[in-house]
Write an enzyme that holds these catalytic residues in place. Sequence first.
Site, PDB file in Angstrom:
ATOM      1  N   TRP A 184      39.045 -39.876  17.243  1.00 51.66           N
ATOM      2  CA  TRP A 184      38.611 -41.225  17.085  1.00 51.66           C
ATOM      3  C   TRP A 184      39.775 -41.880  16.184  1.00 51.66           C
ATOM      4  CZ3 TRP A 184      37.583 -44.480  12.714  1.00 51.66           C
ATOM      5  CH2 TRP A 184      37.440 -45.361  12.880  1.00 51.66           C
ATOM      6  N   GLU A 226      36.970 -40.783  21.794  1.00 56.52           N
ATOM      7  CA  GLU A 226      35.785 -41.419  21.306  1.00 56.52           C
ATOM      8  C   GLU A 226      35.997 -42.892  21.296  1.00 56.52           C
ATOM      9  OE1 GLU A 226      34.139 -40.849  17.524  1.00 56.52           O
ATOM     10  OE2 GLU A 226      32.332 -42.031  17.629  1.00 56.52           O
ATOM     11  N   LYS A 228      34.962 -47.193  21.047  1.00 58.31           N
ATOM     12  CA  LYS A 228      34.393 -47.994  20.060  1.00 58.31           C
ATOM     13  C   LYS A 228      34.411 -49.245  20.598  1.00 58.31           C
ATOM     14  CE  LYS A 228      33.836 -48.610  14.877  1.00 58.31           C
ATOM     15  NZ  LYS A 228      33.585 -47.776  13.860  1.00 58.31           N
ATOM     16  N   ASP A 259      29.542 -42.475  21.179  1.00 54.24           N
ATOM     17  CA  ASP A 259      28.849 -42.696  19.713  1.00 54.24           C
ATOM     18  C   ASP A 259      27.878 -43.648  20.207  1.00 54.24           C
ATOM     19  OD1 ASP A 259      28.099 -43.834  17.343  1.00 54.24           O
ATOM     20  OD2 ASP A 259      29.647 -42.590  16.758  1.00 54.24           O
ATOM     21  N   HIS A 262      28.381 -47.178  19.170  1.00 50.46           N
ATOM     22  CA  HIS A 262      29.600 -47.881  19.595  1.00 50.46           C
ATOM     23  C   HIS A 262      29.512 -48.765  20.717  1.00 50.46           C
ATOM     24  CE1 HIS A 262      32.473 -45.096  17.159  1.00 50.46           C
ATOM     25  NE2 HIS A 262      31.309 -45.769  16.354  1.00 50.46           N
ATOM     26  N   HIS A 287      27.944 -38.363  20.133  1.00 44.80           N
ATOM     27  CA  HIS A 287      27.697 -38.672  18.693  1.00 44.80           C
ATOM     28  C   HIS A 287      26.442 -39.397  18.397  1.00 44.80           C
ATOM     29  CE1 HIS A 287      31.958 -38.630  16.430  1.00 44.80           C
ATOM     30  NE2 HIS A 287      31.519 -37.396  17.031  1.00 44.80           N
ATOM     31  N   ASP A 295      27.185 -51.259  14.078  1.00 40.75           N
ATOM     32  CA  ASP A 295      27.464 -49.547  14.016  1.00 40.75           C
ATOM     33  C   ASP A 295      27.089 -48.998  12.793  1.00 40.75           C
ATOM     34  OD1 ASP A 295      28.570 -47.127  14.461  1.00 40.75           O
ATOM     35  OD2 ASP A 295      30.337 -47.885  14.106  1.00 40.75           O
ATOM     36  N   ASP A 297      25.362 -46.464  11.419  1.00 43.81           N
ATOM     37  CA  ASP A 297      25.207 -45.236  10.928  1.00 43.81           C
ATOM     38  C   ASP A 297      24.121 -44.895  10.427  1.00 43.81           C
ATOM     39  OD1 ASP A 297      27.617 -44.126  12.454  1.00 43.81           O
ATOM     40  OD2 ASP A 297      28.901 -45.643  11.404  1.00 43.81           O
ATOM     41  N   ASP A 327      26.643 -38.200  13.899  1.00 39.75           N
ATOM     42  CA  ASP A 327      27.537 -38.986  13.082  1.00 39.75           C
ATOM     43  C   ASP A 327      26.709 -40.389  12.525  1.00 39.75           C
ATOM     44  OD1 ASP A 327      29.859 -40.307  12.189  1.00 39.75           O
ATOM     45  OD2 ASP A 327      30.444 -41.002  14.043  1.00 39.75           O
TER      46      ASP A 327
HETATM   47  C1  RNT Z   1      33.707 -44.214  13.707  1.00 43.13           C
HETATM   48  C2  RNT Z   1      33.548 -42.949  14.764  1.00 43.13           C
HETATM   49  C3  RNT Z   1      33.750 -41.848  14.077  1.00 43.13           C
HETATM   50  C4  RNT Z   1      33.538 -41.409  12.781  1.00 43.13           C
HETATM   51  C5  RNT Z   1      34.009 -40.085  12.137  1.00 43.13           C
HETATM   52  C6  RNT Z   1      33.967 -39.998  11.008  1.00 43.13           C
HETATM   53  O1  RNT Z   1      33.297 -45.229  14.150  1.00 43.13           O
HETATM   54  O2  RNT Z   1      32.116 -43.078  14.843  1.00 43.13           O
HETATM   55  O3  RNT Z   1      33.405 -40.636  14.832  1.00 43.13           O
HETATM   56  O4  RNT Z   1      32.316 -41.839  12.434  1.00 43.13           O
HETATM   57  O5  RNT Z   1      35.157 -39.585  12.657  1.00 43.13           O
HETATM   58 ZN    ZN Z   2      31.372 -41.418  16.188  1.00 40.78          ZN
END
Ligand code: RNT
Ligand code: ZN
Length: 419
Positions: A184, A226, A228, A259, A262, A287, A295, A297, A327
Amino acid sequence: MNIEKQYAVAKDQYAQAGIDTDAAIEKALRVPISLHCWQADDNVGFEAQCGVSGGGILATGNYPGRARNGAEVRADLAKSISLIPGAQRVNVHSYYADFTDGFMDRDRLEPKHFQTWMDWAKGQGISLDFNPSFHAHPKANDGFTLSHKDAEIRNFWIEHGKRTRKIAAAMAESQGTPCNTNFWIPDGAKDLVADSWSPRARLIESFDTIFADQSVDASKCVDFVESKLFGIGSEEYVVGSAEFYSNYALTRKVGLCMDMGHYHPTETIHGKISSQLLFQQKKLLLHVSRPIRWDSDHVVIFNDDLKNVFLEIQRGNAWDRMVFALDFFDASINRIAAYVIGTRATRKAMLYALLDPSRLLKQYEDAGKNAQRLALMEEFKTMPFGAVWDRLCEKAGVPAGTDWLAGMEAYEAETISRK
Ligand code: RNT
Ligand code: ZN
């Protein structure tokens, strides 16, 4: 005793719908979930201890007890793992290198900087996954890395990418299972760009150079990229968008990572899985995360988004085509609890999907009985799922229900010195 009784009733009820709960439990316990090392210390990493760069992606909150070094991160992971049922792996980021003989910048990293991780993993009987880190570094300060217009900066990051693949292969060698390696990058811009094309063209070239290294065994280091939608500081433009990586992954024969946080705020990802896997030969890395309005998390919970992802996998019989990694990061609650809640929720969603009456639903669908299909989906939501989950925990030798909280609280009291 109570679990046994309730499980017997539940087992019978599921059996009437043709579902074998014992088989579902066994299968749910076998699917590996990779625990992200960065929840333990709020994404800080170990470079900061060497007085260099440091700081990762924004984690909010200031609950006491953040792990401050490798030993503490690993101890917290081990504690968490002991409270979670099923197969687990640990996902390491390259800014978690353990520098036993002095700091090395990211273009100089070698397998030996992760030796403590590999030794620890062996002792725990688990495998590691790996991530190159392109963020939280002075050479990423203007928002571009692999797509940077300056060749010198680009080459620094290309070298980092190459080295991390070698480290991943060394991890695979040490543990005897492949190491999933996820790329990423934060590249993007806060505001309108005049040229969205050139950074993307450069990113293709950079990745092609990284992945061209044939000396890295593809059966050991398994690569993923990955995408985003946006980030803090890249609100307007992200070089590695969903379309960019879908096409890159497909044409270059690397895996794609999706993810859950994302995509657009109202967009969920379960519907995308079949569209990807009907084209992709490689596995799809998920993810597992929980976006709230953005986003953010948040700690993963057993919600519809999560259930729907696993139902898609179950209904498409795609278990062997997926890789699961967590994640999320929350610094506002006990961090071990964050691991345990999020990972247990993920395992729960797997079990829930494995108990789905998929066959019957498809029969109804084929026969055009759509009312019956909807009715069955609805009724299944209130099946005695909790009893099967408790049985799974018991089988795995971990506390059922909220019993794990006692273990977490005792550990919190023991590690009080960190506060
Ligand atoms: C960031 C991505 C990525 C990170 C990690 C730490 O937006 O989701 O995967 O969260 O690599
Ligand atoms: Zn991620």
